[in-house]
Design a protein around this motif. Structure first.
Motif, PDB file in Angstrom:
ATOM      1  N   PHE A   1       1.098 -13.882  -0.485  1.00 51.27           N
ATOM      2  CA  PHE A   1      -0.051 -14.252   0.005  1.00 51.27           C
ATOM      3  C   PHE A   1      -0.557 -15.433  -0.798  1.00 51.27           C
ATOM      4  CE2 PHE A   1      -0.553 -10.796   2.728  1.00 51.27           C
ATOM      5  CZ  PHE A   1      -0.043  -9.633   2.072  1.00 51.27           C
TER       6      PHE A   1
ATOM      7  N   ARG B   1      -9.393  -3.624  -9.082  1.00 49.70           N
ATOM      8  CA  ARG B   1     -10.542  -4.894  -9.238  1.00 49.70           C
ATOM      9  C   ARG B   1     -10.287  -5.712  -7.916  1.00 49.70           C
ATOM     10  NH1 ARG B   1      -9.347  -6.603 -14.763  1.00 49.70           N
ATOM     11  NH2 ARG B   1     -10.691  -8.210 -14.440  1.00 49.70           N
ATOM     12  N   GLY B   2      -9.438  -5.252  -7.122  1.00 50.37           N
ATOM     13  CA  GLY B   2      -9.378  -6.177  -5.908  1.00 50.37           C
ATOM     14  C   GLY B   2      -7.859  -6.825  -5.877  1.00 50.37           C
ATOM     15  N   PHE B   3      -6.987  -6.919  -7.013  1.00 48.42           N
ATOM     16  CA  PHE B   3      -5.928  -7.358  -7.378  1.00 48.42           C
ATOM     17  C   PHE B   3      -4.872  -6.519  -7.999  1.00 48.42           C
ATOM     18  CE2 PHE B   3      -6.411  -8.346 -11.711  1.00 48.42           C
ATOM     19  CZ  PHE B   3      -7.829  -8.657 -11.930  1.00 48.42           C
TER      20      PHE B   3
ATOM     21  N   GLU C   1      -4.410  -1.704  -1.096  1.00 48.00           N
ATOM     22  CA  GLU C   1      -5.292  -2.658  -1.443  1.00 48.00           C
ATOM     23  C   GLU C   1      -6.805  -2.566  -0.761  1.00 48.00           C
ATOM     24  OE1 GLU C   1      -3.018  -6.325  -1.029  1.00 48.00           O
ATOM     25  OE2 GLU C   1      -4.941  -7.500  -0.822  1.00 48.00           O
TER      26      GLU C   1
ATOM     27  N   ARG D   1      -5.633 -11.437   1.679  1.00 50.47           N
ATOM     28  CA  ARG D   1      -5.232 -10.298   0.896  1.00 50.47           C
ATOM     29  C   ARG D   1      -5.353 -10.927  -0.818  1.00 50.47           C
ATOM     30  NH1 ARG D   1      -1.651  -6.778   3.357  1.00 50.47           N
ATOM     31  NH2 ARG D   1      -1.028  -5.952   1.320  1.00 50.47           N
ATOM     32  N   ALA D   2      -5.193  -9.985  -1.632  1.00 52.44           N
ATOM     33  CA  ALA D   2      -5.045 -10.618  -3.052  1.00 52.44           C
ATOM     34  C   ALA D   2      -3.840 -11.442  -3.499  1.00 52.44           C
ATOM     35  CB  ALA D   2      -5.058  -9.287  -4.058  1.00 52.44           C
ATOM     36  N   MET D   3      -4.181 -12.338  -4.376  1.00 58.98           N
ATOM     37  CA  MET D   3      -3.276 -13.345  -4.934  1.00 58.98           C
ATOM     38  C   MET D   3      -2.924 -13.104  -6.255  1.00 58.98           C
ATOM     39  SD  MET D   3      -4.379 -17.121  -3.111  1.00 58.98           S
ATOM     40  CE  MET D   3      -5.956 -16.798  -2.535  1.00 58.98           C
ATOM     41  N   THR D   4      -1.635 -13.505  -6.638  1.00 59.08           N
ATOM     42  CA  THR D   4      -1.322 -13.420  -7.900  1.00 59.08           C
ATOM     43  C   THR D   4      -0.248 -14.158  -8.172  1.00 59.08           C
ATOM     44  OG1 THR D   4      -0.943 -11.879  -9.834  1.00 59.08           O
ATOM     45  CG2 THR D   4       0.051 -11.364  -7.702  1.00 59.08           C
TER      46      THR D   4
ATOM     47  N   LEU E   1       7.254  -5.906  -4.919  1.00 58.38           N
ATOM     48  CA  LEU E   1       7.340  -7.179  -5.639  1.00 58.38           C
ATOM     49  C   LEU E   1       6.768  -8.416  -4.862  1.00 58.38           C
ATOM     50  CD1 LEU E   1      10.607  -6.988  -7.646  1.00 58.38           C
ATOM     51  CD2 LEU E   1       8.365  -7.579  -8.715  1.00 58.38           C
ATOM     52  N   TRP E   2       7.274  -8.609  -3.620  1.00 59.13           N
ATOM     53  CA  TRP E   2       6.675  -9.718  -2.931  1.00 59.13           C
ATOM     54  C   TRP E   2       5.386  -9.715  -2.582  1.00 59.13           C
ATOM     55  CZ3 TRP E   2      11.116  -7.719   0.516  1.00 59.13           C
ATOM     56  CH2 TRP E   2      10.723  -7.122   1.694  1.00 59.13           C
ATOM     57  N   LEU E   3       5.034  -8.528  -2.204  1.00 62.99           N
ATOM     58  CA  LEU E   3       3.569  -8.419  -1.883  1.00 62.99           C
ATOM     59  C   LEU E   3       2.525  -8.544  -3.026  1.00 62.99           C
ATOM     60  CD1 LEU E   3       4.108  -5.438   0.533  1.00 62.99           C
ATOM     61  CD2 LEU E   3       3.237  -7.843   1.332  1.00 62.99           C
TER      62      LEU E   3
ATOM     63  N   ASN F   1      -4.860 -14.086 -11.130  1.00 61.60           N
ATOM     64  CA  ASN F   1      -5.175 -13.146 -10.010  1.00 61.60           C
ATOM     65  C   ASN F   1      -6.517 -13.521  -9.448  1.00 61.60           C
ATOM     66  OD1 ASN F   1      -3.210 -11.012 -10.719  1.00 61.60           O
ATOM     67  ND2 ASN F   1      -4.172 -10.938 -12.497  1.00 61.60           N
ATOM     68  N   ILE F   2      -6.411 -13.628  -7.983  1.00 65.32           N
ATOM     69  CA  ILE F   2      -7.571 -13.796  -7.327  1.00 65.32           C
ATOM     70  C   ILE F   2      -7.771 -12.648  -6.271  1.00 65.32           C
ATOM     71  CG2 ILE F   2      -8.461 -15.241  -5.580  1.00 65.32           C
ATOM     72  CD1 ILE F   2      -6.907 -17.504  -6.537  1.00 65.32           C
ATOM     73  N   PRO F   3      -8.932 -11.858  -6.548  1.00 64.39           N
ATOM     74  CA  PRO F   3      -9.196 -10.610  -5.561  1.00 64.39           C
ATOM     75  C   PRO F   3      -9.114 -10.845  -4.151  1.00 64.39           C
ATOM     76  CG  PRO F   3     -10.694 -10.996  -7.342  1.00 64.39           C
ATOM     77  CD  PRO F   3      -9.854 -11.902  -7.470  1.00 64.39           C
TER      78      PRO F   3
ATOM     79  N   ASN G   1       3.033 -14.396  -5.485  1.00 59.61           N
ATOM     80  CA  ASN G   1       3.194 -13.239  -4.286  1.00 59.61           C
ATOM     81  C   ASN G   1       3.020 -13.888  -2.915  1.00 59.61           C
ATOM     82  OD1 ASN G   1       0.411 -13.486  -4.088  1.00 59.61           O
ATOM     83  ND2 ASN G   1      -0.113 -11.153  -3.633  1.00 59.61           N
TER      84      ASN G   1
END
Lengths: 290, 576, 572
Positions: C104, B456-458, B248, C93-96, B443-445, C84-86, C102
């Motif tokens: 986060f 793109r940061g995600f 990341e 951290r990134a969210m999805t 998966l959880w992360l 998604n949120i970068p 996830n």
């Protein structure tokens, strides 16, 4: 307001070492912009944010027409096969690539045309809603497909994809409409999970053609690897016509896939597939031969 | 003149044992994997004396030939490894999974010797490989016995091992299978004990201290525009979480061995779901077990004795269970089956189609499907739907060829549909001891099980685009960090060729082929022997592997190495 | 850690009888202190300017961690494509993800809403290590997990042999060795039936292979729970979930509470009562049983319940109720995942979508709101969506708006299925909750329900410094009319403090810290001789039934990132 056609030339300055995400360089995004604005459009070089001008040499008129239909973007240079998401959600105009292109070209496009003079990567025209894509070389797998996990009819909905060379596997996966034409051969599972639309493969197909189709039509003009047991033979016809192309030779028509349950049809050329079709031809009463 | 054959690759006991006990540079390993098993009739027809030359579209290789009447005519079996990978097809068909089974090859007799490893590596574009394995010093000490030791080899994670030690020397291991035994017994051999950096000019390894190696590694990762982090299945969840954080931060790609193992299975779950159990359900309740495209007797050796043989609560051992094996050849596991069904290579999808049709009592028009007579299909379906509790165990026979992930969708749908009739479940035979854990942690992360990119940061996963083999084939990554894995030995040739062109950081306890070609080589402790951590068994049960001895002097565990690397990369990227 | 003082906050704190007053709140060393103690010139001063200040919210039932959730993530990649949120390193951290986010996204989004403690309501003992792995990874919020016991072969063996002391010891041991907080029952006994290939059970049906009924299981477990003096009562997902007419089973289950109310207080918590509140006898005649349930709650002091409120839109159903999920799979005909766990339980995951125009979904939506609005004692009713079963937790503000604003209810009433409304009493209910009542339901009462009211759910001195400040001055707005403000305000807090650290500022996450995992230990206090007898029994059964060794099954304290284990002293 200019009614003339404007062309933007973007040439790769150097062969990229990482993917270039070029989704923002498309006719509807550059319509009405000045040339300096185009050069500053943000794109990704791997994980690094950068601008068009850093990666491409750009030649364009000082100001662009408001109407994207009048805009053409021509991409060239060594390593264009690293370019991803070309024409993402494109809504008009034309993009030409003088060479190969990477994956996800024409992803979710709705209007306009993309022409690839070389070969294309995977997921070409995935979730396409309209417009046209033409590839002079070969194309990868999952053409016009839906994304992993999505419901089965979420693939290509409309538009036309023409591949002059060969294609990979799983083309048309989950497609709901539109047309895919492959002039040479295709890999496994052509038209898998198809709900509508038309696929023509003029060369050979691999195995598992039409797996779990619920609708739509596949025309296999050359050899096929086999026919799944979930397709029942319906009839034999003397010729098949589709989208302005005529194939004047006998085809066996299959209906299936019964497991879905589906009413898609597969037309399989008789001559090239005698071994595969022989045990099944006995099952129909009338064999129409021209 | 050469004849056309179909090539299958896979695990064997000797391949696993020699890999763990003697290392991949050894003669023992070469003898185990530079080998083709063929039907005696084919051997005779071709006039093969000892060795054969096998050719695929990607290359040719000379291997020893072992006649084996369990291999059907027309088939060649080569154990997984560098020799097989000269021939395997890197094309993933957009699934991320290369074609490692059911490959068209030509076979001809030859008087040449089997291709030496050095020649193979040359084919892979390896200009220079170093091999300086060291034996880790073992302090002798008092005798102690550790019970309930989980084994760090395959997805079974047998946690009933007993290990006896004298200080740091392992003197006896009880209850392990031959491969687990080999791994634990030989943990001190073929080690990397000092960090090394490859000299830029002459390509030799120079020993450096850890700080230098980490600095160099951090520099490579921080300046890369799209680095790849790969491996992870042979380390613990705690390390994997850090590896994801590193991906990341560097906005690159993180992938694990699922990508060429059960990736298709995992993709199938994305499409249709799954009906799983834990091992004890099979042991206590299953009266019918199907082994489809997997060979536990060679790859998950304790599986049969854990799940089939014991007297469970409701099913009293082997005699009350029906064992069915579906495979392209009569494998070791097939020999203990009540029913063996030989399926045509690559055609499993057709057989699943026919089974699902028979389950609905539809007519099957063709007399044979995938090489299996129609009557046999109807019979099999009746056995399955009248079982009280069934389990389908499946493996690489379904993932690595044919319809790939679509095969797995069929296995799952067949089981889902069988549940209308009776109780049916399934379990994938996962290879590495923590590949399941690497899926769960990712998966959880990130929401995805493998093949994840962060440009793109995600997180984003697109099979065929963000998966390792495709990225390597298209030369799309500009640096690689390989943790606890040996891609040089296990990736198809062309993928290895492209891997060779990248700066590589390798973190490994052992001197693998990949360690030998690293640009930065960092030694780590052996998870499960020198480092503890959480791992997930093939049925998703999480266990903690133990630390039996301290790591060697100045050697850190993966978690510490990655933590330090993250700090350094953050500093370089001004994120600290 | 720097001291903080919040000035001019409009505080509502039901546990301390504060009904809306302008006050200052002092924070030092993770706790709330008297504001006069915060004197250091380096302290942070937050001028709330009249904004609403509440204790951090507490969610007592939300599926945020464990094997079900992770398989949910795996089988719903489409949930991650557009959500998604970068990352914003190094802060967050990134969210999805939306229905299966996830870790986060879970931690950050709860924090952004002002929640600081969330309970994962169900995990099976053999996979608790997985649940803790995920809980460890969720940032900011405090957490806990409940352990499933109702279909556990070892427990059922002890129950049918009528070994009450051994049963109590086993349950105590389970809580301790899996670091769980409470005992969970899901469609009691039905998974034991499912694992044997049999249909699910109603209260008085026989559990296959045992001379027990679900009623017995609930009573025996409830009794053990009370005798062990556990902070939370048993947490029960009623039998017959998902079947029209099931509200009768729910009423009968609620009535059982009295039988084992050994401590003369609430002894049974009924969860996501909407799913078990159906009247009628088929989907076509489905009607709301909400009123009947509220009536029973009003006369039965031994029961607490949470809603499982439908909020419309995409959902992912996931539950240990494996038989129900098999039925839902047939109705939706798309994806289905299931996992049977040896000797313990099963589960099911099926994606689902709630539609306003659907007759059934409208009735479901109405039931939850009816139960709440018709309940007299708001200290015993809790807002949940059984995330992500009936809705996503980020939709809680919609529920607040429905219960506080008649207007918003009416807007939605116009959009839903009209013939369904004829089978519900919701349209005739006028009641609107106040902010004070909302604070009870989302802060004070949950703290009490979990037995944590000393340190959580309030802003008195000594409480954890878990505080949410919302961008609204309640004196200046009529929330019943201006429901948009409810939706906006509670979707994104203005400032959130967790354990004395500012984590949300101006509606943005500003740092990533990790909260505590709460668990109970009722086992250490059990007399030695009983423990010894039990351990012999346990070793033997483990060896017979399980495919893991007993030593490797047990979860030890150091495996949990920040464990807060409550050792229970007395045992009866």
């Amino acid at each position: 307001m200019s009614q003339e056609k404007a062309s933007i030339y973007a040439k790769l300055k150097a062969k990229p070492s990482v993917p270039i995400d070029l989704r923002s360089l498309k006719p509807d995004r550059v319509a009405g912009l000045k040339s300096s604005d185009i050069k500053n459009i943000k794109i990704m070089e791997g994980g690094r944010e950068t601008v068009v001008e850093e990666i491409f040499e750009v030649e364009s008129p000082a100001a662009l027409p408001q109407n994207p239909e009048n805009i053409e973007i021509i991409i060239s240079g060594d390593g264009a096969s690293k370019i991803r998401y070309l024409g993402y959600k494109m809504n008009g105009g034309r993009i030409v690539v003088e060479g190969n292109i990477g994956p996800l070209a024409g992803y979710k496009m709705s209007r306009g045309s993309i022409v690839i003079k070389g070969s294309a990567g995977n997921w070409l025209g995935a979730r396409m809603k309209g417009g046209s894509i033409e590839v002079f070389g070969d194309a990868g797998s999952f053409i016009g497909a839906k994304l992993p996990g999505e419901k089965f009819s979420k693939g290509m909905k409309d538009g036309t994809i023409t591949i002059h060379g060969s294609a990979g596997s799983y083309i048309g996966l989950g497609m709901g409409g539109g047309t895919i034409i492959v002039e040479k051969s295709a890999g496994n599972m052509v038209g898998g999970y198809m709900a509508g639309g038309l696929i023509i493969v003029q060369g050979d197909c691999g195995d598992f053609i039409g797996a779990r189709m619920s609708g739509g039509r596949i025309i296999a003009v050359g050899r096929v690897g086999g026919i799944l047991p979930s397709f029942y033979i319906d009839s034999v016809v003397g010729e098949v016509r589709a989208r302005g192309r005529i194939f004047k030779k006998p085809f066996a028509l299959f209906v299936g896939d019964v497991l879905t349950p589906g009413r898609g049809t597969i037309a399989v050329s008789l001559e090239e597939n005698k071994t595969v079709l022989q045990p099944l031809l006995k099952l129909i009463e009338e064999v129409k031969v021209p | 003149m050469p004849l056309k054959f179909r090539l299958i690759t896979g695990r064997t006991i000797e391949q696993g044992r020699s890999m763990e006990a003697e290392g991949k540079f050894s003669d023992g390993y070469r003898k185990a994997v530079a080998l083709a098993e063929m039907n005696p009739k084919d051997v005779e027809i071709l006039g093969i004396r000892n060795n054969a030359k096998i050719v695929s579209v990607y290359g040719s290789v000379v291997v020893g030939v072992k006649p084996n009447s369990d291999v059907p005519p027309g088939l060649v079996f080569i154990p997984m490894g560098p020799w097989a990978n000269v021939l395997t097809l890197p094309a993933t068909e957009g699934t991320g999974m290369p074609t490692l089974k059911n490959i068209d090859v030509h076979v001809e007799p030859t008087s040449e010797d089997p291709t030496p490893l050095s020649a193979i590596l040359e084919l892979y574009g390896v200009e220079k490989i170093s091999h300086r394995p060291t034996e880790r010093p073992l302090a002798i000490g008092s005798r102690r016995v550790v019970n309930d030791v989980p084994c760090p080899f395959c997805g079974e994670v047998c946690d009933f091992l007993t290990v006896e030690l004298e200080g740091e020397k392992i003197t006896r291991i009880l209850n392990a299978c031959p491969i687990g035994h080999a791994k634990i017994m030989n943990y001190h051999k073929h080690r990397v004990l000092t960090p090394m950096i490859k000299h830029e000019v002459n390509g030799d390894f120079i020993e450096v201290d850890l700080e230098q190696a980490l600095n160099r590694a951090a520099e490579i990762l921080a300046t890369a525009k799209y680095p790849l982090i790969y491996g992870l299945s042979n380390t613990c969840v705690e390390a994997i979480e850090l590896a994801v954080e590193l991906a990341e931060i560097t906005r690159g790609v993180i992938d694990n061995t699922t990508t060429l193992c059960h990736g298709p299975t995992v993709m199938a779950v994305q499409e249709v779901g799954a009906v799983k159990i834990t091992l004890g359900m099979a042991m206590n309740l299953a009266d019918t077990m199907v082994f489809w495209g997997c060979n536990p007797m060679s790859a998950h050796i304790n599986h049969i004795r854990r799940v089939v043989i014991p007297e469970g609560k409701f099913v009293k051992g082997r005699k009350e269970r029906k064992i069915i094996v579906v495979d392209v050849r009569r494998s070791e596991t097939a020999k203990l089956a009540d029913i063996f069904i030989q399926v045509e290579p690559g055609k499993d999808y057709e057989l699943f189609t026919a089974l699902r049709m028979a389950l609905r009592d539809y007519d099957i028009e063709a007399p044979n499907v995938a090489g299996v007579p129609r009557e046999k299909i109807y019979e099999l379906v009746d056995i399955m739907r009248t079982a009280r509790f069934g389990v389908i165990f499946f493996g690489m026979g379904l993932t690595q060829g044919g319809a790939k992930h679509k095969n797995l969708e069929e296995v799952i749908k067949l089981v889902q549909e069988l549940n209308e009739w009776s109780k049916w479940t399934l379990l994938p035979m996962r290879g590495h001891y923590n590949v399941t854990g690497s899926n769960h942690a990712m998966l959880w992360l990130t929401g995805y099980p493998y093949g994840v990119e962060f440009s793109r940061g995600f997180p984003k996963m697109i099979p065929g685009v963000t998966t390792t083999i495709d990225l390597l084939m298209n030369s799309e990554v500009d640096a690689a960090l390989i943790i606890a894995s040996d891609p040089v030995a296990h990736f198809p040739q062309k993928a290895v060729e492209n891997l060779m062109k990248l700066p590589k950081i390798v973190i490994d306890p052992f001197w693998s082929l990949t360690a030998g070609v690293a640009d930065v080589l960092i030694p780590s402790g052996v998870t499960g022997i020198e480092c503890e951590g959480t791992v997930y068994r093939l049925d998703d049960v999480a266990l903690k592997v133990k630390k039996l001895v301290d790591p060697p002097k100045d050697v850190l565990c993966d978690t510490d190495i990655l933590s330090r690397l993250i700090s350094k990369v953050k500093k370089l990227k001004r994120l600290a | 850690m720097v001291d903080i003082i919040i000035k001019n906050g409009f505080v509502i704190d039901p546990l301390n009888n504060v009904k809306g007053e302008l006050m200052d709140v002092g924070i030092r060393n993770e706790k709330i202190v008297d504001p006069s103690e915060v004197r250091d010139p380096g302290s942070i001063v937050i001028d709330a300017g009249g904004r609403l200040v509440l204790a951090g919210g507490i969610d007592i039932h939300s599926h945020i961690a464990g094997p079900k959730v992770n398989i949910g993530r795996l089988m719903r990649p489409e949930d991650h494509y557009l959500t998604n949120i970068p990352s914003k390193l190094p802060f967050r951290r990134a969210m999805t993800g939306r229905t299966v986010p996830n870790v986060f996204a879970i931690g950050y989004k709860y924090a952004l809403m002002g929640y600081t403690l969330v309970a994962e309501p169900a995990c099976t003992p053999l996979k608790m290590r997985h649940a803790h792995d995920e809980l460890n990874a969720i940032p900011i919020i405090d957490k806990m997990v409940f352990v499933l016991v109702d279909s556990n072969w070892l427990a059922l063996d002890l129950m049918s042999e009528k070994q009450k002391d051994m049963l109590k010891t086993y349950l105590a041991w389970l809580l301790y060795s899996t670091k769980a907080y409470a005992l969970k029952l899901v469609d009691p006994g039905s998974d034991a039936a499912w694992m044997m290939g049999r249909p699910s059970l109603d209260l008085n049906d026989q559990v296959p292979g045992y001379n027990l009924t679900p009623r017995d299981i609930i009573q025996l477990t409830g009794e053990a729970n009370e005798a062990l003096n556990l902070p939370h009562s048993i947490h029960v997902h009623c039998n017959r979930l998902g079947f029209p007419g099931n509200y009768i089973t729910t009423l009968n289950t609620m009535k059982l509470g009295k039988d084992f109310a050994l401590r003369n207080r609430n002894s049974i918590h009924i969860t996501h009562v909407q799913f078990t509140g159906y009247g009628g006898d088929s989907w076509a005649t489905l009607e709301s049983g909400g009123e009947a349930i509220a009536n029973e709650l009003n006369v039965n002091p031994y029961v607490t319940l949470d809603l499982g409120q439908v909020t419309f839109g995409e959902a992912t159903t996931m539950t240990a109720d494996a038989p129900f999920e098999f039925v839902l799979y047939h109705l939706t005909r798309w994806k289905w995942a299931s996992a049977d766990v040896e000797n313990e339980t099963a589960s099911g995951i099926v994606p689902y979508r709630y539609r306003k125009r659907s007759y059934v979904n409208t009735v479901q939506w109405a039931i939850g709101l009816e139960v709440l609005l018709l309940s007299k004692d708001l200290w015993r009713v809790f807002i949940t969506t059984d995330h992500p079963n009936a809705g996503v937790f980020t939709d809680y503000p919609k529920i607040y708006a429905w219960i506080m604003s008649r207007r918003y209810r009416e807007e939605t009433l116009k959009e839903v299925n009209q013939s369904a409304l004829r089978r519900c009493v919701l349209p005739s209910i006028d009641r609107e909750l106040t902010l004070y009542e909302l604070a009870i339901i989302t802060r004070s009462a949950p703290a009490k329900l979990l037995g944590l009211e000393k340190e959580k759910g309030h802003l008195g001195i000594g409480a954890s410094a878990d505080i949410a400040i919302y961008d609204i001055d309640p004196r200046a707005v009529d929330l019943s009319r201006d429901y948009e403000r409810i939706l906006k305000t509670f979707s994104r807090a203005w400032c959130v403090i967790k354990g004395g650290e500012i984590v949300v500022k101006d509606g943005e996450i500003v740092q990533t810290i990790y909260g505590r995992t709460y668990s109970v230990d009722p086992y250490t206090a059990i007399p030695d001789d009983l423990r010894r007898e039990f351990e012999v029994y346990l070793k033997d059964r483990f060896r017979q039934y399980y495919t893991v060794s007993l030593n490797n099954f047990i979860i030890r304290g150091h495996e949990i990132k920040k464990l807060n284990e409550i050792r229970l002293k007395s045992w009866k």
